[in-house]
Design a protein around this motif. Structure first.
Motif: not given
Length: 310
Positions: A18-31, A95-102
């Motif tokens: 709805d925001f105009g962002v394909p999930p396949a593109l949004a998730y890598p950008i958020l990462g 919290l897992t992404p934070f744990a991976i970075y730690l």
């Protein structure tokens, strides 16, 4: 219980579409944004304190999941055992992404603290009495600051505490981080779009409406940032020019956020304009171009709503 998480993913994907962002593109950008933000915390603050700031940011992301109305709904929809599992799994997943970075930073012990805090917060709900309204130093009009302050009031003690710690340990970067965190919070207030009727009810021209919004936004931002700005100037006199530059840049980006908000009014700002705004945050000279771009687009949209023929 599985269907609950599947439903959450489908709802998130629908919001992104709805925001105009394909999930396949949004998730890598958020990462990518997550990694950049994590790097900023760890490499702009002394390692001794960076990990504690990082844990604070991580835990704050799960606080919203403890909202009382949301949890009351979950308790009605699931058994007590299933509800407990859902709350724990939600916190663990976030919290897992934070744990991976730690792990990347070799902060293995902090991972234990991270998940322990997530487990503790899964047992609590955050609620305020329905008759109690958190007081704010801001007027009801415009609504951005009064509404935003009530939703993010817990951030302000953290921001000012970071400023205090920057003086205590003589870490100038930590003080600048507290200033940036404050303005990032203020900019987030302008992501919520008001109803078209609310804007139409103002007896202003498009230019008057926009400049009134900017004037009030800058005034309130000055009120909130003055303690940080003053503290950094007094205790880090050798960096006073840098403090002034950062303060001015923060105001510039806040003004740009106010203007950009109405570039697609009455709809939420679309993906291309969001990307342009994000690009201007990373490339300072680009602000000169994008500022005019957003101003022209917002004026055009507001004129049609305010019946401004000039």
């Amino acid at each position: 219980m599985k269907w609950y998480f599947v439903l959450q993913i489908k709802m998130l994907n629908r919001h992104l579409n709805d925001f105009g962002v394909p999930p396949a593109l949004a998730y890598p950008i958020l990462g990518l944004l997550f990694v950049l933000g994590s790097n900023f915390i760890f490499y702009s603050i002394e390692s001794e304190y960076a990990v504690y700031v990082y844990l604070l940011v991580a835990v704050s992301t799960v606080l919203k999941l403890g909202e009382k109305k949301r949890n009351d709904f979950l308790k009605l929809s699931f058994t007590r055992k299933a509800y407990s599992k859902i709350r724990i799994l939600e916190n663990v997943l976030i919290l897992t992404p934070f744990a991976i970075y730690l792990i990347y930073e070799s902060e293995y012990l902090q991972i234990l603290y991270l998940y322990l805090l997530g487990l503790i917060f899964s047992k609590f709900t955050v609620s305020t009495p329905s008759s109690f309204v958190i007081p704010t130093p801001f007027s009801k009009q415009p609504f951005e600051f009064s509404s935003g302050f009530r939703k993010t009031f817990y951030i302000y003690p953290v921001v000012y505490w970071l400023t205090y710690k920057s003086v205590e340990v003589q870490n100038f970067n930590l003080g600048i981080f507290s200033l940036l965190l404050l303005f990032f919070t203020l900019i987030s207030y302008y992501t919520k779009m008001e109803n078209q009727f609310y804007v139409w009810s103002f007896k202003y021209s498009a230019k008057e409406f926009l400049f009134k919004k900017i004037k009030i936004g800058v005034r309130f931002a000055t009120l909130l940032s003055l303690p940080i700005f003053t503290t950094l100037c007094v205790f880090f006199t050798e960096f006073i020019v840098i403090v002034v530059v950062f303060q001015c840049l923060c105001f510039l980006y806040l003004i740009q956020a106010i203007i950009a908000k109405y570039s697609d009014f009455p709809k939420q700002i679309n993906l291309p304009n969001s990307m342009i705004f994000a690009l201007s945050l990373s490339l300072i000279p680009f602000v000169v171009i994008t500022f005019r771009y957003f101003y022209n687009k917002s004026m055009l949209k507001l004129k049609s709503v305010l019946n401004d023929k000039h």
